[in-house]
Write an enzyme that holds these catalytic residues in place. Structure first.
Site, PDB file in Angstrom:
ATOM      1  N   ARG A 251      -9.401  -8.680   3.215  1.00  0.00           N
ATOM      2  CA  ARG A 251      -8.390  -8.057   4.082  1.00  0.00           C
ATOM      3  C   ARG A 251      -8.581  -6.548   4.131  1.00  0.00           C
ATOM      4  NH1 ARG A 251      -2.982  -5.917   3.278  1.00  0.00           N
ATOM      5  NH2 ARG A 251      -1.463  -6.694   4.816  1.00  0.00           N
TER       6      ARG A 251
ATOM      7  N   GLN B 243       0.826  -1.202   0.000  1.00  0.00           N
ATOM      8  CA  GLN B 243       0.000   0.000   0.000  1.00  0.00           C
ATOM      9  C   GLN B 243       0.863   1.256   0.000  1.00  0.00           C
ATOM     10  OE1 GLN B 243      -3.223  -0.684   2.601  1.00  0.00           O
ATOM     11  NE2 GLN B 243      -4.129   1.351   2.397  1.00  0.00           N
TER      12      GLN B 243
ATOM     13  N   SER C 172       4.001  -6.433   2.840  1.00  0.00           N
ATOM     14  CA  SER C 172       2.645  -6.358   3.405  1.00  0.00           C
ATOM     15  C   SER C 172       1.627  -6.910   2.409  1.00  0.00           C
ATOM     16  CB  SER C 172       2.339  -4.915   3.815  1.00  0.00           C
ATOM     17  OG  SER C 172       1.129  -4.831   4.543  1.00  0.00           O
ATOM     18  N   LEU C 173       0.754  -6.069   1.885  1.00  0.00           N
ATOM     19  CA  LEU C 173      -0.200  -6.501   0.859  1.00  0.00           C
ATOM     20  C   LEU C 173       0.497  -7.258  -0.265  1.00  0.00           C
ATOM     21  CD1 LEU C 173      -2.772  -6.261  -1.030  1.00  0.00           C
ATOM     22  CD2 LEU C 173      -1.760  -4.098  -1.758  1.00  0.00           C
TER      23      LEU C 173
ATOM     24  N   HIS D  34      -0.494  -3.396  11.018  1.00  0.00           N
ATOM     25  CA  HIS D  34       0.557  -4.239  11.595  1.00  0.00           C
ATOM     26  C   HIS D  34       0.797  -3.930  13.080  1.00  0.00           C
ATOM     27  CE1 HIS D  34       1.325  -5.907   7.684  1.00  0.00           C
ATOM     28  NE2 HIS D  34       1.384  -4.692   7.188  1.00  0.00           N
TER      29      HIS D  34
ATOM     30  N   GLN E 225       0.246 -11.910   9.940  1.00  0.00           N
ATOM     31  CA  GLN E 225       0.842 -10.701   9.354  1.00  0.00           C
ATOM     32  C   GLN E 225       0.134  -9.413   9.761  1.00  0.00           C
ATOM     33  OE1 GLN E 225       0.017  -8.868   5.665  1.00  0.00           O
ATOM     34  NE2 GLN E 225       1.854  -9.687   4.700  1.00  0.00           N
TER      35      GLN E 225
END
Length: 293
Positions: free
Chosen positions: A113, A9, A88-89, A196, A245
């Site tokens: 998500r 992101q 991440s993503l 996170h 995660q």
């Protein structure tokens, strides 16, 4: 050895993926399939939306995923990764590109998500901040010392660059102490919430059910996951790490270091922007980097 990496992101931009849609019939078919799966025309927002449109978590995450995964599919024989990772993503993009997940299942999980994270953000006023030029251990010590608030290290991006995550008051207090400790910058980011961090626990619970009911396969190459920065090809381990995660830090520095230790000397970023190339060069300037958009 070649490592393919996929952005997260923040890499989005207006017009992303439009060339793929306009010039490649197979890409156009996948984009239209995505519109159907998502229930709205994400392509309209990707190609012609405003910055504000693209900043919506429910748009940003599937948009970046689509750009990255569809782009990977256009590489043909050039897409022969010895290893892969995503920030991440981007980990979902990496897993689909490496054939651990189908395109359709990957997109559904990303959409789930994004929506779960958006809901979690709305529960508690929270944010993130970028911290520059302090050792990791010092940032961790200061965050741990903030009492009565949640503040944690969320992204280990490269040496000297950490993103912290937590409640608004906690981040304000941490930034003040980090600057006093010698940070070159401790700047709040324009994000929807504390990604996170423990504040994402409601999203983690919601996503867990979806991940557990989705079919995963052994990927075509080892995937280095954010939670532990280790290479894995075991579907059950991949699933457990994806679930963890959301409330765990992105150990990007360690992922790249481990890929290099395992032989990676050429990193190729697939997707919008060039953020990961810059981070990789800061982690180890001796490796080759390139990007494809």
């Amino acid at each position: 050895m070649r490592a393919f990496v996929f952005p997260g992101q923040g890499a989005q931009f207006t017009g992303m993926g439009k060339d793929l849609y306009d010039q490649n019939p197979l890409c156009r078919k996948l984009f239209e399939q995505a519109n159907d799966i998502l229930g709205f025309r994400i392509t309209d927002l990707m190609f012609d939306g405003t910055d504000e449109d693209l900043k919506q978590t429910k748009v940003t995450q599937p948009a970046i995923f689509l750009h990255s995964v569809i782009l990977a599919g256009t590489q043909g024989d050039d897409f022969r990764p010895d290893m892969a990772a995503g920030h991440s993503l981007g980990e979902f993009s990496a897993l689909v590109a490496a054939q651990a997940l189908s395109f359709e299942d990957g997109l559904r999980l990303v959409a789930k998500r994004a929506n779960a994270m958006q809901k979690a953000c709305e529960k508690t006023p929270s944010t993130m901040a970028a911290v520059l030029s302090l050792p990791d251990e010092e940032v961790e010590r200061i965050c741990a010392g903030i009492t009565g608030e949640i503040v944690v290290c969320a992204n280990y991006n490269c040496p000297g660059q950490i993103v912290i995550s937590g409640t608004e008051a906690g981040i304000d207090a941490a930034c003040e102490q980090l600057l006093a400790a010698g940070a070159k910058r401790a700047m709040k980011l324009k994000v929807g919430g504390a990604f996170h961090s423990p504040l994402m626990e409601p999203a983690r619970v919601e996503l867990e059910d979806a991940i557990c009911s989705t079919a995963f396969h052994a990927p075509a190459c080892p995937v280095y996951q954010n939670v532990d920065a280790r290479a894995t090809v075991e579907p059950e381990v991949i699933k457990a790490n994806l679930i963890a995660q959301l409330t765990s830090p992105v150990r990007w520095t360690q992922c790249v270091q481990n890929m290099i230790a395992d032989g990676a000397d050429h990193f190729i970023e697939l997707g919008p922007g060039a953020v990961l190339q810059g981070l990789i060069k800061k982690i180890d300037g001796s490796v080759q980097t390139e990007g494809k958009q």
